[in-house]
Design a protein around this motif. Sequence first.
Motif: not given
Length: 315
Positions: A54-68
């Motif tokens: 789940p965190k790895a997927s967040q790191w690969q999202e095309p738009k940076c999530p708010k929590n990072l």
Amino acid sequence: MVNLITIEKDSKIIEMWNHAVNTCKPVSKIPNLILTGEFEIAETNSDWIRQYKPKASQWQEPKCPKNLELNHGEYVDKYVNNYNKTGIEYIISELKTKADSNRACWSLIDMNKLIDSADDPIPSFMLLQAGITDDKSQISITTYYRALEVSKFLPINIAESCLVIEKINKAFSFNAKSFAITIHAFNAYYIENFSCLEKAPIDTLSEMEIMLEISFLAQGKKWIHKRLEEKRDLTESRINSHGIQNLIAAIELYNARPKDTRIENYDTILLSSLEEVLDHIKHYNSIKAISSYAEEAKIVYKKIKDGLNKIIQIV
């Protein structure tokens, strides 16, 4: 000096992490750490890897999530609109066109971004290259990091590589039996409770959002206590001061309201203590701007932690 760790063939992929932790934990840093191993393809979805997907997927999202503070996907897919192709789509198309291509790569940072970065956060993950063996039985991934935290971040990084391997494997008609991972880190180190550039909840909020949370004194004090505990318990390489600054501004605004609209102010000791912590954060970040491993930074960081503990006790 090169510090090479070769994982025994067909080991569990968690062993790559275990060896890195055992190597890095006793010292301040390990230069030129290389981790390499071959694993059965099923290890891309092992119980250990699934924890971090789940965190790895967040790191690969095309738009940076708010929590990072940042993520890798925003750099990998920076030019998706120019070429109508994502980073992973490019790698797959390159391998389909030329199976032995040396250009099936992600390059996250160009010189323009690096030169303009000053001391702002940029990815430590610099490069990923993928390949397929001639007999199509193995997918290989090589990654390069300018710095690599092994306690918390390495598992996420390995899970990211596993996501790439799965996407490549799915795109081809053959089914690879194994995969190889090689990780190069210019400097590798172990940090307890490292934030992995995940923001403390207070650092994701605007001044107005914080003002709403503290607008009733009793509940506001409990809220501040909780948010500062979360901030204290993170270890950040460069400390985000956004939340502390906005909390100070919100408390000052609350205390400046006309007397007939409130019963009690927030204590001035709370404000002065927060301002002291903010000064220490600025000092710490200025030290880190000129040295990644300065001993003085550790001394100042302790002052920040002690200051937050003092506020948590009095709020």
